[in-house]
Design a protein around this motif. Structure first.
Motif, short mmCIF file in Angstrom:
data_model
loop_
_atom_site.label_atom_id
_atom_site.label_comp_id
_atom_site.label_asym_id
_atom_site.label_seq_id
_atom_site.Cartn_x
_atom_site.Cartn_y
_atom_site.Cartn_z
N VAL A 1 0.85 -1.19 0.00
CA VAL A 1 0.00 0.00 0.00
C VAL A 1 0.88 1.24 0.00
O VAL A 1 1.82 1.33 0.79
CB VAL A 1 -0.94 0.02 1.23
N GLN A 2 0.58 2.15 -0.91
CA GLN A 2 1.30 3.44 -0.95
C GLN A 2 0.36 4.52 -0.42
O GLN A 2 -0.84 4.52 -0.72
CB GLN A 2 1.74 3.80 -2.37
N LEU A 3 0.91 5.41 0.39
CA LEU A 3 0.09 6.41 1.07
C LEU A 3 0.69 7.79 0.86
O LEU A 3 1.90 7.97 0.95
CB LEU A 3 0.02 6.09 2.56
N ALA A 23 -4.60 6.58 -0.81
CA ALA A 23 -3.96 5.27 -0.81
C ALA A 23 -4.02 4.67 -2.20
O ALA A 23 -4.96 4.89 -2.96
CB ALA A 23 -4.64 4.35 0.19
N SER A 24 -3.02 3.89 -2.52
CA SER A 24 -3.00 3.15 -3.77
C SER A 24 -2.39 1.79 -3.51
O SER A 24 -1.79 1.55 -2.47
CB SER A 24 -2.23 3.90 -4.84
N LYS A 74 -13.00 6.13 -2.86
CA LYS A 74 -11.93 7.02 -3.31
C LYS A 74 -10.57 6.61 -2.74
O LYS A 74 -9.57 7.27 -3.03
CB LYS A 74 -12.25 8.46 -2.89
N GLN A 75 -10.56 5.57 -1.94
CA GLN A 75 -9.33 5.07 -1.31
C GLN A 75 -8.62 6.21 -0.56
O GLN A 75 -7.45 6.50 -0.79
CB GLN A 75 -8.39 4.44 -2.36
N ALA A 95 -1.20 5.74 7.87
CA ALA A 95 -0.66 4.39 7.92
C ALA A 95 -1.73 3.38 7.59
O ALA A 95 -2.94 3.67 7.69
CB ALA A 95 -0.08 4.12 9.32
N ALA A 96 -1.29 2.19 7.22
CA ALA A 96 -2.22 1.12 6.87
C ALA A 96 -1.72 -0.20 7.43
O ALA A 96 -0.51 -0.40 7.60
CB ALA A 96 -2.39 1.03 5.36
#
Length: 117
Positions: A1-3, A23-24, A74-75, A95-96
């Motif tokens: 996950v990219q934030l 997030a992606s 929309k993440q 964070a995730a």
């Protein structure tokens, strides 16, 4: 996950700010959260929200003033901050973590929040 966090800035004590985080990547079933780190201090948990939004947790220092929310379509995850205090000044990180994990595994770059007294 990219934030990717945004929305930080300079605000007077008592003011408000809204942080956003896009997030992606592998986003499904992740819990999201916000942490912060002030100069000379360790990074600390601020707020967290489960995938469904049914479970929300806050650190005692922000409960009643900050609100975490998310938009899975929309993440994105948000942190609405009100009644800001000088002690809230820090770099804020989103964070995730995977569903069921104890620890947050992914952190984005931070966004600076400065609160003037």
């Amino acid at each position: 996950v990219q934030l990717q966090a945004s929305g930080g800035g300079l605000v007077q004590a008592g003011g408000s700010l809204r942080l956003s985080c896009a997030a992606s990547g592998r986003f499904d079933n992740t819990a999201l959260g916000w942490f912060r780190q002030a100069p000379g201090k360790e990074r600390e948990f601020v707020a967290g929200i489960s995938w469904s939004g049914a479970i929300i947790k806050y650190d005692d220092s922000v409960r009643g003033r900050f609100t975490i929310s998310r938009d899975n379509g929309k993440q994105m995850v948000f942190l609405q901050m009100t009644a800001l205090k000088p002690d809230d000044a820090a770099v804020y990180y989103c964070a995730a973590k995977s569903r069921g994990s104890l620890h947050y595994a992914w952190f984005g770059q931070g966004t600076q929040v400065t609160v003037s007294s």
